[in-house]
Design an enzyme around this catalytic site. Structure first.
Site, PDB file in Angstrom:
ATOM      1  N   LYS A 156     -22.215  28.080 -19.688  1.00 57.33           N
ATOM      2  CA  LYS A 156     -20.263  27.357 -19.010  1.00 57.33           C
ATOM      3  C   LYS A 156     -19.899  28.890 -19.749  1.00 57.33           C
ATOM      4  CE  LYS A 156     -20.030  22.865 -19.421  1.00 57.33           C
ATOM      5  NZ  LYS A 156     -19.861  23.067 -18.012  1.00 57.33           N
TER       6      LYS A 156
HETATM    7  N1  PMP Z   1     -22.415  22.700 -12.754  1.00 58.77           N
HETATM    8  C1  PMP Z   1     -20.979  23.427 -13.450  1.00 58.77           C
HETATM    9  C2  PMP Z   1     -20.649  24.220 -12.899  1.00 58.77           C
HETATM   10  C3  PMP Z   1     -20.219  22.316 -15.074  1.00 58.77           C
HETATM   11  O1  PMP Z   1     -19.708  22.181 -15.126  1.00 58.77           O
HETATM   12  C4  PMP Z   1     -21.374  21.266 -14.482  1.00 58.77           C
HETATM   13  C5  PMP Z   1     -20.392  20.879 -16.384  1.00 58.77           C
HETATM   14  N2  PMP Z   1     -20.989  20.583 -17.339  1.00 58.77           N
HETATM   15  C6  PMP Z   1     -22.606  21.111 -14.533  1.00 58.77           C
HETATM   16  C7  PMP Z   1     -23.097  22.027 -13.371  1.00 58.77           C
HETATM   17  C8  PMP Z   1     -22.931  20.065 -14.677  1.00 58.77           C
HETATM   18  O2  PMP Z   1     -23.941  20.040 -16.210  1.00 58.77           O
HETATM   19  P1  PMP Z   1     -24.256  18.641 -17.515  1.00 58.77           P
HETATM   20  O3  PMP Z   1     -24.840  17.433 -16.783  1.00 58.77           O
HETATM   21  O4  PMP Z   1     -25.169  19.666 -18.459  1.00 58.77           O
HETATM   22  O5  PMP Z   1     -22.357  18.251 -17.965  1.00 58.77           O
END
Ligand code: PMP
Length: 315
Positions: A156
């Site tokens: 991220k």
């Molecule tokens: N894809 C993106 C681009 C995201 O920003 C997120 C949010 N964190 C997710 C998928 C989902 O990830 P997670 O389930 O770990 O929050």
């Protein structure tokens, strides 16, 4: 907004309005930060906040920070304890969202990193992010998901979210609730802030990490729930755009979006146009598990504990 919130900033607990950075901060100009998103659900019954897989989030964060060489020193357990202390100091009695951010901190012009970095953890009250009760309308946008060879999507990384912002702007301009991005190969990658799942012929499908998606923790939860609770066959494989139109069900997953059913894609009805059975069941299971109502998944949850003093000394 967020008045009286206490945040963890530069090794201390301070008021949000006092957590300020110089305008020349490297991360602000070049996107050189890595963030996380963790949910905490307030249990009225237990009078506690359950953090959902905080150590997994912090382990992912630390690993991804290594891509930029800015790994925060505390361990995932220590970071969870700092978060617990933050929750205690804020006296939250509501659902919350925790936003850790590690960033290159030098206040000077020039791309070349000088090794200086810092991190902050912010926790704020947080409710529904994407209203999706009856299902949402998603659309494939013209922006492509970033390639791992440009900016890795498994992390991220702040700068990478320009890709998500552009996708969201286009989706909203076209009247969609959320964007779907394809990667450069033309395969379905993910939403702007969420992973994507399809149900086809009773099988649960999601793109593999090598198709430029974030390795979502909600994604992992959903795969586990589908396998263990619904006895479904789950596969990570490349997904064509046209499969979105012929799938029985499609839904998004993410910490913020939780499980969001998609009932229309590119103005075409998904399945029979209402929330699908598998999606509904997974949404219910995820809700129960993350709110401490399924003992088999209690290990996903962490109740914040007051902090041992040695953990929050300035680093
Ligand atoms: N894809 C993106 C681009 C995201 O920003 C997120 C949010 N964190 C997710 C998928 C989902 O990830 P997670 O389930 O770990 O929050």
């Amino acid at each position: 907004m967020h008045e009286n919130v206490i945040v963890y900033f530069q090794g201390s607990y301070v008021r949000l309005e006092d957590a300020k950075l110089p305008v020349l901060t490297h991360a602000l100009h070049y996107g050189t930060g890595v963030f996380e998103g963790i949910r905490g659900y307030w249990s009225e019954r237990e009078k506690e906040i359950y953090l959902v897989r905080p150590e997994d989030h912090y382990a992912r964060w630390k690993a991804n920070c290594r891509i930029l060489g800015i790994e925060p020193a505390p361990s995932p357990a220590e970071l969870t304890a700092i978060t617990g202390e933050l929750i205690r100091r804020n006296r939250f009695e509501t659902d919350i969202y925790v936003r850790p951010l590690a960033y290159m901190s030098s206040p000077r012009i020039g791309v070349r990193p000088d090794g200086k970095s810092s991190f902050a953890i912010v926790a704020v009250p947080f409710g529904v992010y994407l209203p999706s009760e009856g299902g949402i309308h998603a659309g494939v946008v013209s922006w492509r998901r970033l390639e791992d060879t440009a900016i890795p999507c498994r992390a991220k990384i702040c700068g990478a979210y320009v890709n998500s912002v552009l996708a969201t702007m286009e989706a909203h301009a076209h009247g969609y609730d959320e964007a779907i991005l394809l990667n450069e190969d033309g395969h379905v990658a993910e939403g702007a802030t969420c992973n994507i799942f399809l149900v086809r012929n009773g099988q649960l499908l999601t793109p593999p990490p090598s198709d430029n998606v974030l390795e979502g923790i909600t994604r992992a939860c959903v795969m586990e729930l589908a396998r263990r609770q619904l006895k479904m066959d789950v596969a990570e494989r490349g997904i064509d755009r046209s499969e979105l139109y012929v799938a029985e069900e499609v839904f998004f997953t993410g910490t913020a979006v939780e499980i969001a059913p998609i009932v229309r894609i590119d103005h075409r009805q998904v399945g029979n146009g209402s929330v699908g059975r598998v999606t509904e069941r997974l949404r219910h299971l995820y809700h129960q598990a993350t709110r401490g109502m399924m003992p088999a998944y209690a290990h996903w949850l962490s109740i914040p504990r007051p902090l041992a003093p040695q953990v929050w000394v300035r680093r």
